[in-house]
Motif scaffolding. Sequence first.
Motif, PDB file in Angstrom:
ATOM      1  N   ASN A  79      50.869  -6.613 -24.028  1.00 60.53           N
ATOM      2  CA  ASN A  79      50.885  -5.736 -22.858  1.00 60.53           C
ATOM      3  C   ASN A  79      49.648  -5.995 -22.002  1.00 60.53           C
ATOM      4  O   ASN A  79      48.521  -5.848 -22.462  1.00 60.53           O
ATOM      5  N   GLU A 131      49.292  -4.654 -18.643  1.00 60.54           N
ATOM      6  CA  GLU A 131      49.021  -3.396 -17.958  1.00 60.54           C
ATOM      7  C   GLU A 131      50.325  -2.619 -17.965  1.00 60.54           C
ATOM      8  O   GLU A 131      51.357  -3.109 -18.429  1.00 60.54           O
ATOM      9  N   GLU A 132      50.285  -1.413 -17.476  1.00 63.56           N
ATOM     10  CA  GLU A 132      51.478  -0.581 -17.477  1.00 63.56           C
ATOM     11  C   GLU A 132      52.598  -1.275 -16.706  1.00 63.56           C
ATOM     12  O   GLU A 132      52.454  -1.610 -15.530  1.00 63.56           O
ATOM     13  N   LEU A 158      46.395 -11.059 -15.779  1.00 63.83           N
ATOM     14  CA  LEU A 158      45.280 -10.807 -16.676  1.00 63.83           C
ATOM     15  C   LEU A 158      45.073 -12.052 -17.507  1.00 63.83           C
ATOM     16  O   LEU A 158      46.032 -12.701 -17.917  1.00 63.83           O
ATOM     17  N   LYS A 191      50.077  -3.640  -7.376  1.00 61.89           N
ATOM     18  CA  LYS A 191      49.468  -3.659  -8.697  1.00 61.89           C
ATOM     19  C   LYS A 191      48.891  -5.033  -9.015  1.00 61.89           C
ATOM     20  O   LYS A 191      49.380  -6.062  -8.537  1.00 61.89           O
TER      21      LYS A 191
END
Length: 267
Positions: free
Chosen positions: A177, A179-180, A6, A2
């Motif tokens: 947040n 990403e998941e 970010l 993943k």
Amino acid sequence: MKKLFLLSPISLVFALVMLVSCNNSAPKSDGAVDTGLDIEISELVDEINANCPKIQSESLEMVGAELTDAGVTINFNINDAYADIDAFNENKQIIKNSMKQTFAALDDESINLMFKLLEQEEKELKIVFTGMSSKKSTSIELSAEDISDLVNSDEEYNPHKLLEEQVQIINAQCPQNLEEGLTMTHATYENDNFVYYYDADEDLLSLEKIQQNYMTIKSNIIDELNSCIETERLIKTLKDADATLIYKYIGNTSKETCTIKIHHSEL
């Protein structure tokens, strides 16, 4: 694997000054008689508008500028995924201080010209941010007095102070947040270490795999930092401060940690 990184909201302040600098250059001399500073200021505004709208990145877009009775207003759209407009409104003074520090540190010819023109006319500079999706907006004003201080100040640029202020801006917008399974919880700047803290959902992300792929993940982060306008000024400030950039991932159940360290010399 993943994507585990970010860009953080810290970058918006640095990107802002870089965009103004890149789009604002001194008026070209054509042999015409100088008709006054107001005309020169208007030429700077016209040049910015000639390059707008200008999409600089996924996070930031320069929309345009306008000359008002009070001074110059520059408008930006920002991606709401990268910044919390409400948090910006609640921390205007911190962001303003950061902008002043970064403008001073740039020592850019076109920026200096704009400030000198504004100072001589006792005008202000207003920066307006509007969320691309939320349509919420906030503004940061550099008054005529602020402009004069920038032009005439002999205060030395302090990269450590600037990084400390960026931590405050980040923390005002956390948790965020990314990403998941991955949430930025806060940041710190201590002992020349600029640290991002992330909460990792271990049902979705394996800290063991992060550790096993340490060099690949580190290399990907460095590549992303070096490829984005948002981080150009951040990297310069880290170098000026002789600082290390650290990403600390903490498992939400085991509380085990995985730490990725990037010395500024690697950027």
